[in-house]
Design a protein around this motif. Sequence first.
Motif, PDB file in Angstrom:
ATOM      1  N   ILE A 191       0.843  -1.202   0.000  1.00 29.99           N
ATOM      2  CA  ILE A 191       0.000   0.000   0.000  1.00 29.99           C
ATOM      3  C   ILE A 191       0.874   1.247   0.000  1.00 29.99           C
ATOM      4  O   ILE A 191       0.597   2.227  -0.720  1.00 29.99           O
ATOM      5  CB  ILE A 191      -0.944   0.012   1.210  1.00 29.99           C
ATOM      6  CG1 ILE A 191      -2.030  -1.058   1.054  1.00 29.99           C
ATOM      7  CG2 ILE A 191      -1.581   1.385   1.404  1.00 29.99           C
ATOM      8  CD1 ILE A 191      -3.014  -0.788  -0.051  1.00 29.99           C
ATOM      9  N   ARG A 192       1.936   1.247   0.795  1.00 30.66           N
ATOM     10  CA  ARG A 192       2.819   2.415   0.886  1.00 30.66           C
ATOM     11  C   ARG A 192       3.536   2.700  -0.434  1.00 30.66           C
ATOM     12  O   ARG A 192       3.938   3.837  -0.689  1.00 30.66           O
ATOM     13  CB  ARG A 192       3.846   2.200   1.990  1.00 30.66           C
ATOM     14  CG  ARG A 192       3.310   2.498   3.381  1.00 30.66           C
ATOM     15  CD  ARG A 192       4.356   2.233   4.420  1.00 30.66           C
ATOM     16  NE  ARG A 192       4.029   2.876   5.686  1.00 30.66           N
ATOM     17  CZ  ARG A 192       4.696   2.666   6.813  1.00 30.66           C
ATOM     18  NH1 ARG A 192       5.725   1.833   6.825  1.00 30.66           N
ATOM     19  NH2 ARG A 192       4.353   3.285   7.919  1.00 30.66           N
ATOM     20  N   GLU A 193       3.717   1.685  -1.253  1.00 26.97           N
ATOM     21  CA  GLU A 193       4.404   1.876  -2.533  1.00 26.97           C
ATOM     22  C   GLU A 193       3.524   2.555  -3.569  1.00 26.97           C
ATOM     23  O   GLU A 193       4.022   3.015  -4.602  1.00 26.97           O
ATOM     24  CB  GLU A 193       4.872   0.522  -3.069  1.00 26.97           C
ATOM     25  CG  GLU A 193       6.017  -0.094  -2.257  1.00 26.97           C
ATOM     26  CD  GLU A 193       6.362  -1.499  -2.736  1.00 26.97           C
ATOM     27  OE1 GLU A 193       5.625  -2.011  -3.610  1.00 26.97           O
ATOM     28  OE2 GLU A 193       7.349  -2.061  -2.237  1.00 26.97           O
ATOM     29  N   LEU A 194       2.239   2.638  -3.311  1.00 24.48           N
ATOM     30  CA  LEU A 194       1.311   3.252  -4.262  1.00 24.48           C
ATOM     31  C   LEU A 194       1.444   4.767  -4.244  1.00 24.48           C
ATOM     32  O   LEU A 194       1.928   5.362  -3.279  1.00 24.48           O
ATOM     33  CB  LEU A 194      -0.123   2.840  -3.929  1.00 24.48           C
ATOM     34  CG  LEU A 194      -0.413   1.334  -4.017  1.00 24.48           C
ATOM     35  CD1 LEU A 194      -1.786   1.016  -3.448  1.00 24.48           C
ATOM     36  CD2 LEU A 194      -0.310   0.840  -5.456  1.00 24.48           C
ATOM     37  N   SER A 195       0.973   5.410  -5.294  1.00 26.89           N
ATOM     38  CA  SER A 195       1.170   6.857  -5.450  1.00 26.89           C
ATOM     39  C   SER A 195       0.449   7.668  -4.374  1.00 26.89           C
ATOM     40  O   SER A 195       0.935   8.704  -3.935  1.00 26.89           O
ATOM     41  CB  SER A 195       0.668   7.295  -6.833  1.00 26.89           C
ATOM     42  OG  SER A 195      -0.709   6.938  -7.001  1.00 26.89           O
ATOM     43  N   ASN A 196      -0.715   7.210  -3.937  1.00 30.39           N
ATOM     44  CA  ASN A 196      -1.480   7.928  -2.920  1.00 30.39           C
ATOM     45  C   ASN A 196      -2.114   6.902  -1.981  1.00 30.39           C
ATOM     46  O   ASN A 196      -3.282   6.530  -2.133  1.00 30.39           O
ATOM     47  CB  ASN A 196      -2.562   8.790  -3.576  1.00 30.39           C
ATOM     48  CG  ASN A 196      -3.219   9.743  -2.600  1.00 30.39           C
ATOM     49  OD1 ASN A 196      -3.339   9.454  -1.408  1.00 30.39           O
ATOM     50  ND2 ASN A 196      -3.659  10.883  -3.098  1.00 30.39           N
ATOM     51  N   PRO A 197      -1.364   6.419  -0.972  1.00 31.98           N
ATOM     52  CA  PRO A 197      -1.863   5.352  -0.102  1.00 31.98           C
ATOM     53  C   PRO A 197      -3.197   5.677   0.557  1.00 31.98           C
ATOM     54  O   PRO A 197      -4.062   4.799   0.682  1.00 31.98           O
ATOM     55  CB  PRO A 197      -0.747   5.212   0.950  1.00 31.98           C
ATOM     56  CG  PRO A 197       0.485   5.699   0.257  1.00 31.98           C
ATOM     57  CD  PRO A 197       0.025   6.809  -0.638  1.00 31.98           C
ATOM     58  N   LYS A 198      -3.389   6.916   0.984  1.00 31.35           N
ATOM     59  CA  LYS A 198      -4.630   7.274   1.667  1.00 31.35           C
ATOM     60  C   LYS A 198      -5.832   7.117   0.747  1.00 31.35           C
ATOM     61  O   LYS A 198      -6.879   6.598   1.141  1.00 31.35           O
ATOM     62  CB  LYS A 198      -4.543   8.713   2.190  1.00 31.35           C
ATOM     63  CG  LYS A 198      -5.731   9.124   3.041  1.00 31.35           C
ATOM     64  CD  LYS A 198      -5.541  10.523   3.615  1.00 31.35           C
ATOM     65  CE  LYS A 198      -6.705  10.930   4.506  1.00 31.35           C
ATOM     66  NZ  LYS A 198      -6.527  12.293   5.066  1.00 31.35           N
TER      67      LYS A 198
END
Length: 441
Positions: free
Chosen positions: A253-260
């Motif tokens: 999830i943290r590797e994604l562009s916008n985790p939130k």
Amino acid sequence: MLQKFKKHINANFPFLKDKKLLIAISGGLDSVVLTTLCNQLNFDISLAHCNFNLRGKESDLDKESVVKLSQKSSNQIFTIHFNTEKYAKENKLSTQIAARELRYNWFQELITTHKFDFVLTAHHADDNLETFLINLTRGTGLDGFTGIPKVNGNIARPLLAFSREEIAAFAKTNNIVWREDASNASTKYIRNKIRHQVIPSLKEINPNLLDSFAKTSTNLQESKQVIEDRISEVFEDCITTKNGIIKIDIHKIRELSNPKAYLYQLLKGYNFTEWNDVYNLLSAQSGKQVFSKTHRLLKDRDFLLLSKSNETKEVREESFFIKENELETLNPIHLVFESVQEISTENKQTIYIDKDLLKFPLIVRKRENGDYFYPLGMQGKKKLSKYFKDEKFSLLEKENTWLLCNSDNKIIWVINYRQDKRLSINKNSKNLLKVLVKVIN
């Protein structure tokens, strides 16, 4: 309008043909016109009318009008009275939300009881625009901007492509009689305020407002589909499910562009509202958690664990006792006890023990500080906490694991995982007892 409606049905609602349909009818303009159009197309329709007892005599007159209409058109009709204000108070809801819940719950009951295929509601293009503007004023995500869905499960809305003006013109041309709700003229409610004060001003700016909104709504729906396709990909990559618990990989999830934003899309269906708290779980210590009305999200090392709240209560001190003559127990877990002559099954849901070594009443309980046992197949004793750690139990798995113990509180079985060897079968055992977890499909 009839021909336009027929073409609209053929193009967008062909599945309604030859189906058993239930029309939600209030007695007002929109639902009476929908009923008239469906009758003119020879659809198989029945009518459903709710009296919410909010407008005194006027509510009773609404009912009388729809009953007369059903008699004139030979449509079967179902009616019901609700104490809406009482329901709203008991459930801490606004009157409008309470009425909506009562109405749609009843529709689903009628569908089940009378085998209807779809419920038709008379929402139209102006309703759609009003809903969009209401959501805009309150704050919303993309879902709130895509408007009222044409089809939502077994609810269909075939008038969404038509304006209130078109519907009124059709009613006037065909001498259709309907009931006018006086409260629709009041600006007490936000919808009416938007209808009577905001939208007329917007139509002065853009006379083709409804057409423009329809295009915008279509664009937003297409964008939403793109997002949903991407979320499906992320779901496949970041989420696994085990024993009803959804595990979200924090690193991915943290590797994604916008985790939130991704967390919101992944979890929006689970009734969470404190999205900053949800996002902060990514960097929180293990054990931190966030609750919604229905679910719990728990940080456990490298994962967020999602489960239903009623299945993940904190460890209870309560113990359950099993008497010697009991062959089966349902609480807190379904266990079956059977005397046997030989061992025939070996799996994590079944153990065999020497009955002569049992001390009744047996106890079924959750873990306690200092618990230890002698795992079958291992050397020596082991602290239960160390066993959980070595087997990589999640926090939720630890909470949900039950122990079968002797009356002296010594562990016999970490149920569904590992048996204690002290009561296991040996060459001198004469009375064999089979204990199994029974799973009801």
